[in-house]
Design an enzyme around this catalytic site. Structure first.
Site, PDB file in Angstrom:
ATOM      1  N   GLY A  18       0.784  -1.235   0.000  1.00  0.00           N
ATOM      2  CA  GLY A  18       0.000   0.000   0.000  1.00  0.00           C
ATOM      3  C   GLY A  18       0.814   1.283   0.000  1.00  0.00           C
ATOM      4  O   GLY A  18       0.315   2.328   0.427  1.00  0.00           O
ATOM      5  N   THR A  19       2.057   1.244  -0.541  1.00  0.00           N
ATOM      6  CA  THR A  19       2.825   2.498  -0.565  1.00  0.00           C
ATOM      7  C   THR A  19       2.195   3.507  -1.524  1.00  0.00           C
ATOM      8  O   THR A  19       2.279   4.715  -1.290  1.00  0.00           O
ATOM      9  CB  THR A  19       4.303   2.264  -0.933  1.00  0.00           C
ATOM     10  OG1 THR A  19       4.386   1.770  -2.262  1.00  0.00           O
ATOM     11  CG2 THR A  19       4.978   1.314   0.034  1.00  0.00           C
ATOM     12  N   ASN A  20       1.561   3.021  -2.572  1.00  0.00           N
ATOM     13  CA  ASN A  20       0.882   3.960  -3.486  1.00  0.00           C
ATOM     14  C   ASN A  20      -0.365   4.544  -2.832  1.00  0.00           C
ATOM     15  O   ASN A  20      -0.671   5.721  -3.036  1.00  0.00           O
ATOM     16  CB  ASN A  20       0.545   3.286  -4.818  1.00  0.00           C
ATOM     17  CG  ASN A  20       1.748   3.243  -5.740  1.00  0.00           C
ATOM     18  OD1 ASN A  20       2.133   4.264  -6.308  1.00  0.00           O
ATOM     19  ND2 ASN A  20       2.371   2.080  -5.845  1.00  0.00           N
ATOM     20  N   ILE A  99      -7.398  -9.258 -11.375  1.00  0.00           N
ATOM     21  CA  ILE A  99      -7.869  -8.674 -12.636  1.00  0.00           C
ATOM     22  C   ILE A  99      -9.365  -8.371 -12.501  1.00  0.00           C
ATOM     23  O   ILE A  99     -10.149  -9.232 -12.091  1.00  0.00           O
ATOM     24  CB  ILE A  99      -7.636  -9.676 -13.807  1.00  0.00           C
ATOM     25  CG1 ILE A  99      -6.141 -10.014 -13.940  1.00  0.00           C
ATOM     26  CG2 ILE A  99      -8.210  -9.132 -15.114  1.00  0.00           C
ATOM     27  CD1 ILE A  99      -5.271  -8.961 -14.564  1.00  0.00           C
ATOM     28  N   LEU A 100      -9.751  -7.146 -12.828  1.00  0.00           N
ATOM     29  CA  LEU A 100     -11.173  -6.795 -12.784  1.00  0.00           C
ATOM     30  C   LEU A 100     -11.874  -7.366 -14.008  1.00  0.00           C
ATOM     31  O   LEU A 100     -11.332  -7.360 -15.109  1.00  0.00           O
ATOM     32  CB  LEU A 100     -11.342  -5.271 -12.793  1.00  0.00           C
ATOM     33  CG  LEU A 100     -10.941  -4.525 -11.532  1.00  0.00           C
ATOM     34  CD1 LEU A 100     -11.113  -3.024 -11.755  1.00  0.00           C
ATOM     35  CD2 LEU A 100     -11.744  -4.980 -10.320  1.00  0.00           C
ATOM     36  N   ASN A 114      -5.071   2.901 -13.143  1.00  0.00           N
ATOM     37  CA  ASN A 114      -4.125   1.915 -12.603  1.00  0.00           C
ATOM     38  C   ASN A 114      -2.716   2.506 -12.643  1.00  0.00           C
ATOM     39  O   ASN A 114      -2.391   3.299 -13.530  1.00  0.00           O
ATOM     40  CB  ASN A 114      -4.163   0.644 -13.464  1.00  0.00           C
ATOM     41  CG  ASN A 114      -3.185  -0.425 -12.992  1.00  0.00           C
ATOM     42  OD1 ASN A 114      -3.138  -0.751 -11.801  1.00  0.00           O
ATOM     43  ND2 ASN A 114      -2.401  -0.978 -13.904  1.00  0.00           N
ATOM     44  N   HIS A 116       1.139   1.250 -13.116  1.00  0.00           N
ATOM     45  CA  HIS A 116       1.919   0.074 -13.543  1.00  0.00           C
ATOM     46  C   HIS A 116       3.408   0.427 -13.492  1.00  0.00           C
ATOM     47  O   HIS A 116       3.798   1.503 -13.960  1.00  0.00           O
ATOM     48  CB  HIS A 116       1.516  -0.350 -14.963  1.00  0.00           C
ATOM     49  CG  HIS A 116       2.239  -1.572 -15.403  1.00  0.00           C
ATOM     50  ND1 HIS A 116       1.894  -2.840 -14.973  1.00  0.00           N
ATOM     51  CD2 HIS A 116       3.332  -1.727 -16.186  1.00  0.00           C
ATOM     52  CE1 HIS A 116       2.736  -3.718 -15.482  1.00  0.00           C
ATOM     53  NE2 HIS A 116       3.626  -3.075 -16.223  1.00  0.00           N
TER      54      HIS A 116
HETATM   55  C1  GAR Z   1       3.549  -1.184  -7.273  1.00  0.00           C
HETATM   56  O1  GAR Z   1       4.863  -1.176  -7.745  1.00  0.00           O
HETATM   57  C2  GAR Z   1       2.568  -1.151  -8.430  1.00  0.00           C
HETATM   58  O2  GAR Z   1       3.014  -0.363  -9.509  1.00  0.00           O
HETATM   59  C3  GAR Z   1       2.527  -2.613  -8.813  1.00  0.00           C
HETATM   60  O3  GAR Z   1       2.520  -3.298  -7.579  1.00  0.00           O
HETATM   61  C4  GAR Z   1       3.225  -2.514  -6.599  1.00  0.00           C
HETATM   62  C5  GAR Z   1       2.335  -2.331  -5.389  1.00  0.00           C
HETATM   63  O4  GAR Z   1       2.996  -1.687  -4.348  1.00  0.00           O
HETATM   64  N1  GAR Z   1       1.393  -2.906  -9.616  1.00  0.00           N
HETATM   65  C6  GAR Z   1       1.419  -3.776 -10.628  1.00  0.00           C
HETATM   66  O5  GAR Z   1       2.387  -4.450 -10.908  1.00  0.00           O
HETATM   67  C7  GAR Z   1       0.115  -3.876 -11.408  1.00  0.00           C
HETATM   68  N2  GAR Z   1       0.331  -4.581 -12.643  1.00  0.00           N
HETATM   69  P1  GAR Z   1       2.198  -0.972  -3.167  1.00  0.00           P
HETATM   70  O6  GAR Z   1       1.187  -1.980  -2.622  1.00  0.00           O
HETATM   71  O7  GAR Z   1       3.262  -0.656  -2.156  1.00  0.00           O
HETATM   72  O8  GAR Z   1       1.549   0.255  -3.727  1.00  0.00           O
END
Ligand code: GAR
Length: 217
Positions: A18-20, A99-100, A114, A116
């Site tokens: 969940g850093t994003n 995947i939704l 999203n 990526h």
């Molecule tokens: C992030 O790097 C995001 O870009 C990636 O998963 C990680 C989640 O980190 N998403 C994908 O690869 C989607 N195809 P987070 O939980 O710390 O945000």
């Protein structure tokens, strides 16, 4: 002129650290998500640390476990039920690794963003998620990578690109080092920006491309 009544309700979908999500919460606290507010966090698995981040920020959250549903159709229905009556204007997939299905995508057409961890159309599509993306990037020998914020359609990572940022690959990088650099230098910056642009109605979709309205962002 921004009108409080038009403030958009944002749901953030998560599966892991969940850093994003945290970057979105921090941006919101700094007033950088203009005309939007995070009202709901949905997690696809109960172990996601992102849930603690939502809890700490006082954001309503719910686990809709992918494992609890036999088919993607049933999972879609459970997601739509969780969103019902919340008046969600925008869904943000912030490290959401399920995947939704088509029902959710259709209902929220051009309203799902999203993040990526590569420069789409490189290193994306089915099977490219998390560190697997960075492993493939490193194996390719490329000297630059990055992140992409894009709309979601029925093609995995195939929707219109909103923002991208490039990040250098350095000698001696491994997947962990590169993942962290891409997050810090690109994802945590462009995802809140893309969300704010959406909430300000500043993204125009032209076919499978976008144009940003106005210059300051
Ligand atoms: C992030 O790097 C995001 O870009 C990636 O998963 C990680 C989640 O980190 N998403 C994908 O690869 C989607 N195809 P987070 O939980 O710390 O945000």
């Amino acid at each position: 002129m921004l009108n409080a009544e038009n403030v958009k309700n944002i749901a953030v979908f998560v599966s892991g650290g969940g850093t994003n999500l945290q970057a979105l919460i921090d941006a919101q606290e700094r007033g950088e998500i203009r005309n939007g507010r995070i009202v709901f966090v949905l997690a696809s698995n109960e172990k996601a640390y992102a849930i603690q981040r939502a809890e700490k920020a006082g954001i309503e959250h719910q686990v809709v476990s992918r494992k609890a549903y036999a088919s993607s159709g049933e999972y879609d229905a459970a997601i739509l039920a969780a969103l019902e009556n919340r008046h969600i204007d925008l869904i943000v997939l912030a490290g959401f690794l399920s995947i939704l299905g088509p029902t959710v995508i259709e209902k929220y057409r051009n309203r799902i963003i999203n993040i990526h961890p590569s420069l789409i159309p490189l290193f994306c599509g089915d099977g490219f998620y998390g560190k697997k993306v960075h492993a493939a990037v490193l194996a390719s020998g490329m000297k630059v990578t990055g992140a992409t914020a894009h709309f979601v359609n029925e093609i995995t990572d195939g929707g219109a690109i909103i923002l991208q940022k490039a990040v250098p690959i350095e000698q001696g990088d491994n997947e962990d080092i590169l993942q962290y650099r891409v997050m810090r230098q690109a994802e945590w910056e462009i995802l809140p920006k893309a969300v704010s642009l959406f909430c300000e109605d500043r993204i125009r979709i032209v076919g499978n491309r976008t144009e940003i309205i106005g210059t300051s962002f």
